[in-house]
Scaffold this motif. Structure first.
Motif, PDB file in Angstrom:
ATOM      1  N   HIS A  16       0.820  -1.211   0.000  1.00  0.00           N
ATOM      2  CA  HIS A  16       0.000   0.000   0.000  1.00  0.00           C
ATOM      3  C   HIS A  16       0.862   1.272   0.000  1.00  0.00           C
ATOM      4  N   GLY A  17       0.222   2.405  -0.255  1.00  0.00           N
ATOM      5  CA  GLY A  17       0.907   3.696  -0.253  1.00  0.00           C
ATOM      6  C   GLY A  17       1.099   4.256   1.149  1.00  0.00           C
ATOM      7  N   GLU A  18       1.634   5.466   1.200  1.00  0.00           N
ATOM      8  CA  GLU A  18       1.947   6.110   2.474  1.00  0.00           C
ATOM      9  C   GLU A  18       0.709   6.194   3.369  1.00  0.00           C
ATOM     10  N   ARG A  19       0.861   5.786   4.636  1.00  0.00           N
ATOM     11  CA  ARG A  19      -0.222   5.796   5.607  1.00  0.00           C
ATOM     12  C   ARG A  19      -0.062   6.975   6.550  1.00  0.00           C
ATOM     13  N   VAL A  20      -1.180   7.537   6.945  1.00  0.00           N
ATOM     14  CA  VAL A  20      -1.158   8.804   7.668  1.00  0.00           C
ATOM     15  C   VAL A  20      -0.467   8.704   9.027  1.00  0.00           C
ATOM     16  N   ASP A  21      -0.525   7.535   9.664  1.00  0.00           N
ATOM     17  CA  ASP A  21       0.058   7.421  11.005  1.00  0.00           C
ATOM     18  C   ASP A  21       1.578   7.297  10.991  1.00  0.00           C
ATOM     19  N   GLU A  22       2.184   7.318   9.811  1.00  0.00           N
ATOM     20  CA  GLU A  22       3.643   7.310   9.711  1.00  0.00           C
ATOM     21  C   GLU A  22       4.148   8.620   9.115  1.00  0.00           C
TER      22      GLU A  22
END
Length: 224
Positions: A16-22
């Motif tokens: 998956h693409g960039e996740r908000v919690d990182e």
């Protein structure tokens, strides 16, 4: 199938693409997410990464009928952009999420109980999120709940080519089954594996040793 009745499948796995919690937005998101801390969405950058992955797969002329994905929010959102590039529908497959640390820890195995926080979102709920590609076509979710490797092998036995969107743990697990050490898996990395299975071996135990006998092979290193 190849000669001698050996089944062969070309398996492409997209992280998956960039996740908000990182990201730097993590603190603000955690204050607002309530009990769904385990299911972060894509960022705007993550959606762009997913679009780029879809364009790469289209340029590779990957021919599939459906994009299969983990039902976590970030993976379904990623799959929606990949599917848009390939003009195919999306199907959620719960077993593709089992490798994700939080899913495994919490034992999440259901889309049911709308009041429950420890469930996967329905496609109707995901379709209304900002990072999902518009007009995504969703097929009914896979009804089987199995572990990641069992799930991937089950899918691989049904086709000569399978495209899935999952998690970095999944790519690393398949690399281990191919007899390889840790691989870098950046956001929207695409890894390619070959699955070859002799007839009659599909009922064996799912261990690294038996998987190597089935000859999982990494044919293209994970890269974004």
């Amino acid at each position: 199938e190849t000669g001698g009745g050996i089944h062969q499948c070309d398996l492409l796995v997209v992280r998956h693409g960039e996740r908000v919690d990182e990201t730097a937005e993590a603190r603000e998101w955690r204050r607002a997410c309530g009990s769904r801390w385990w299911d972060p969405p894509l960022t705007a950058q993550g959606a762009e990464q997913a679009q780029h992955a879809g364009a790469r797969l289209r340029a590779m002329r990957v021919d599939v009928d459906v994009v299969l994905c983990s039902p976590c929010l970030r993976t379904v959102q990623t799959a929606s952009h990949v599917a848009a590039a390939l003009d195919v529908p999306v199907r959620s497959v719960p077993g593709l999420a089992q490798c994700a640390a939080a899913v495994e820890k919490l034992g999440i195995r259901s889309f049911a109980k709308p009041d429950s926080v420890t469930r996967f979102l329905t496609v109707e709920e995901v379709a209304g999120t900002s990072a999902c590609a518009p007009n995504t076509r969703f097929l009914p979710a896979d009804p089987v709940y199995d572990n990641f490797v069992e799930c991937v092998e089950r899918l691989a036995r049904c086709s000569s080519r399978v495209l899935v969107v999952s998690h970095r743990e999944g790519i690393r697990e398949l690399c281990a089954y191919a007899g390889l050490r840790h691989r870098r898996t950046p956001y929207c990395a695409i890894a390619r594996f070959e699955f070859r299975e002799p007839p009659g071996s599909e009922h064996g135990e799912h261990t690294v040793e038996t998987a190597q006998k089935r000859r999982w092979t990494l044919t293209e290193e994970p890269r974004a």
